[in-house]
Motif scaffolding. Sequence first.
Motif, PDB file in Angstrom:
ATOM      1  N   GLN A  31      24.024 -33.537 -26.712  1.00 16.08           N
ATOM      2  CA  GLN A  31      25.231 -32.676 -26.906  1.00 16.08           C
ATOM      3  C   GLN A  31      25.115 -32.189 -28.131  1.00 16.08           C
ATOM      4  OE1 GLN A  31      27.660 -36.313 -25.559  1.00 16.08           O
ATOM      5  NE2 GLN A  31      29.255 -34.866 -25.229  1.00 16.08           N
ATOM      6  N   CYS A  32      23.854 -31.251 -28.424  1.00 19.05           N
ATOM      7  CA  CYS A  32      23.666 -30.810 -29.796  1.00 19.05           C
ATOM      8  C   CYS A  32      24.328 -29.599 -30.250  1.00 19.05           C
ATOM      9  CB  CYS A  32      21.980 -30.329 -29.561  1.00 19.05           C
ATOM     10  SG  CYS A  32      21.669 -29.255 -28.512  1.00 19.05           S
ATOM     11  N   HIS A  33      25.070 -28.974 -29.261  1.00 20.85           N
ATOM     12  CA  HIS A  33      25.987 -27.529 -29.658  1.00 20.85           C
ATOM     13  C   HIS A  33      24.868 -26.610 -30.254  1.00 20.85           C
ATOM     14  CE1 HIS A  33      29.268 -25.072 -30.121  1.00 20.85           C
ATOM     15  NE2 HIS A  33      29.369 -25.300 -31.549  1.00 20.85           N
ATOM     16  N   VAL A  46      17.471 -41.946 -29.493  1.00 20.30           N
ATOM     17  CA  VAL A  46      18.617 -40.884 -29.025  1.00 20.30           C
ATOM     18  C   VAL A  46      19.798 -40.882 -30.004  1.00 20.30           C
ATOM     19  CG1 VAL A  46      20.377 -40.818 -27.281  1.00 20.30           C
ATOM     20  CG2 VAL A  46      18.207 -41.721 -26.739  1.00 20.30           C
ATOM     21  N   TYR A  47      20.139 -39.688 -30.490  1.00 20.08           N
ATOM     22  CA  TYR A  47      21.110 -39.252 -31.441  1.00 20.08           C
ATOM     23  C   TYR A  47      22.164 -38.439 -30.885  1.00 20.08           C
ATOM     24  CZ  TYR A  47      22.743 -37.257 -35.847  1.00 20.08           C
ATOM     25  OH  TYR A  47      24.094 -36.944 -36.794  1.00 20.08           O
ATOM     26  N   THR A  48      23.428 -39.059 -31.335  1.00 20.65           N
ATOM     27  CA  THR A  48      24.480 -38.190 -30.910  1.00 20.65           C
ATOM     28  C   THR A  48      25.536 -37.966 -32.059  1.00 20.65           C
ATOM     29  OG1 THR A  48      24.510 -39.116 -28.699  1.00 20.65           O
ATOM     30  CG2 THR A  48      26.574 -38.400 -29.296  1.00 20.65           C
ATOM     31  N   GLY A  49      25.869 -36.726 -32.527  1.00 20.28           N
ATOM     32  CA  GLY A  49      26.734 -36.581 -33.510  1.00 20.28           C
ATOM     33  C   GLY A  49      28.105 -36.686 -33.279  1.00 20.28           C
ATOM     34  N   VAL A  50      28.917 -36.277 -34.206  1.00 23.48           N
ATOM     35  CA  VAL A  50      30.491 -36.453 -34.273  1.00 23.48           C
ATOM     36  C   VAL A  50      31.005 -35.325 -33.164  1.00 23.48           C
ATOM     37  CG1 VAL A  50      32.614 -36.153 -35.595  1.00 23.48           C
ATOM     38  CG2 VAL A  50      30.266 -36.913 -36.673  1.00 23.48           C
ATOM     39  N   GLY A  51      32.173 -35.956 -32.451  1.00 19.35           N
ATOM     40  CA  GLY A  51      32.918 -35.087 -31.461  1.00 19.35           C
ATOM     41  C   GLY A  51      32.271 -34.892 -30.238  1.00 19.35           C
ATOM     42  N   ALA A  52      31.385 -35.800 -29.650  1.00 19.48           N
ATOM     43  CA  ALA A  52      30.685 -35.623 -28.524  1.00 19.48           C
ATOM     44  C   ALA A  52      31.252 -36.530 -27.260  1.00 19.48           C
ATOM     45  CB  ALA A  52      29.166 -36.214 -28.690  1.00 19.48           C
ATOM     46  N   LEU A  53      31.565 -37.726 -27.558  1.00 20.35           N
ATOM     47  CA  LEU A  53      32.106 -38.667 -26.476  1.00 20.35           C
ATOM     48  C   LEU A  53      33.397 -38.271 -25.860  1.00 20.35           C
ATOM     49  CD1 LEU A  53      31.126 -42.255 -27.767  1.00 20.35           C
ATOM     50  CD2 LEU A  53      29.682 -40.662 -26.246  1.00 20.35           C
ATOM     51  N   CYS A  54      34.061 -37.555 -26.868  1.00 19.09           N
ATOM     52  CA  CYS A  54      35.519 -37.237 -26.163  1.00 19.09           C
ATOM     53  C   CYS A  54      35.439 -36.177 -24.814  1.00 19.09           C
ATOM     54  CB  CYS A  54      36.555 -36.740 -27.078  1.00 19.09           C
ATOM     55  SG  CYS A  54      35.727 -35.101 -28.040  1.00 19.09           S
ATOM     56  N   GLY A  68      33.981 -39.624 -34.038  1.00 16.23           N
ATOM     57  CA  GLY A  68      35.340 -39.858 -34.240  1.00 16.23           C
ATOM     58  C   GLY A  68      35.817 -41.410 -33.790  1.00 16.23           C
ATOM     59  N   HIS A  69      36.601 -41.840 -34.703  1.00 12.07           N
ATOM     60  CA  HIS A  69      37.116 -43.245 -34.188  1.00 12.07           C
ATOM     61  C   HIS A  69      38.157 -43.079 -33.215  1.00 12.07           C
ATOM     62  CE1 HIS A  69      38.559 -47.234 -34.614  1.00 12.07           C
ATOM     63  NE2 HIS A  69      37.518 -47.718 -35.449  1.00 12.07           N
ATOM     64  N   PRO A  70      38.141 -43.985 -32.152  1.00  4.10           N
ATOM     65  CA  PRO A  70      39.266 -43.872 -31.203  1.00  4.10           C
ATOM     66  C   PRO A  70      40.494 -43.881 -31.676  1.00  4.10           C
ATOM     67  CG  PRO A  70      37.840 -45.902 -30.824  1.00  4.10           C
ATOM     68  CD  PRO A  70      37.007 -44.725 -31.728  1.00  4.10           C
ATOM     69  N   MET A  71      40.647 -44.619 -32.998  1.00  7.62           N
ATOM     70  CA  MET A  71      42.226 -44.880 -33.198  1.00  7.62           C
ATOM     71  C   MET A  71      42.453 -43.398 -33.935  1.00  7.62           C
ATOM     72  SD  MET A  71      44.314 -47.034 -33.534  1.00  7.62           S
ATOM     73  CE  MET A  71      45.747 -46.263 -33.477  1.00  7.62           C
ATOM     74  N   MET A  72      41.739 -42.828 -34.604  1.00  7.93           N
ATOM     75  CA  MET A  72      41.781 -41.329 -34.865  1.00  7.93           C
ATOM     76  C   MET A  72      42.260 -40.537 -33.718  1.00  7.93           C
ATOM     77  SD  MET A  72      39.520 -38.413 -36.819  1.00  7.93           S
ATOM     78  CE  MET A  72      38.779 -38.167 -35.311  1.00  7.93           C
TER      79      MET A  72
END
Length: 277
Positions: free
Chosen positions: A59-61, A122-130, A157-161
Amino acid sequence: MSDYLGINRAQWDERAPAHAASRGYNLRGFDDPEHLSNVVRFDRPRLGDVRGLRAVHLQCHIGTDTLSLHRLGARVTGLDFSPASLAEARALAERAGADIGYVESDLYGAPDVLEAGAFDLVYTGVGALCWLPDVRRWAGVVAALLRPGGRLFIREGHPMMWSIDETRKDGLLVVGFPYFETPDPLVWDEAESYVDTDGAAFQHTVTHSWNHGLGEIVGALLGAGLELTMLEEHDSCPWDFYPGRTVEGPDGEHRLAEGRERLPLTYTLQARRPSFS
């Protein structure tokens, strides 16, 4: 389930050129051969030495983190489902003289287009899993791509956030959205993007997303046979998640202006595929 891939792809395709032109992504900064993305720079002490590692950025955008991993010495491939995003990523790599391969696929299709069991990282950055409806399937993809002894590195991003309702005007931090993964997506209709796009007008404004609890994420990785090696929560994130309530630090990270100890905003996680005995 609705056609979340088509709906979300249309949104990312439309926004990719605007993101590439935005100050937030600062693509011109990469004209400096030493420049790294803020996301990779933040986690560089945790990332360690990646020189010579065969890596894939899922999910490299538009490829800013991908290029940053390349500059740290990794032999990296980027994967994304948005052809417009990949076009911007390829243009950035070409301008930087970086030998980076890019592959078009949705996340769950990655094992069909990448070599299984071949990656050191394997690298994944911020804002991918959502953007993924099933975190267990994601963990299975990660495990399928890693070689024995290889590792996953993710800052997210934290799931709490993600569960906080940032639209409230009373200044309260209130849980307004699901913390745990749900069968149905959260459906958003937002005319703007998460970075300043200088007033660009977008036609594709609807997106579908899901939250995943931290225990669900860790449990999914353990269930896929990986070993958790690091989990660190942070009081900051790379964008202004709560306008009017955060301040930007010299590191480019945004933190709550008051009471930052109350809410984790992101986390960094590493997990390893066990080596054969």
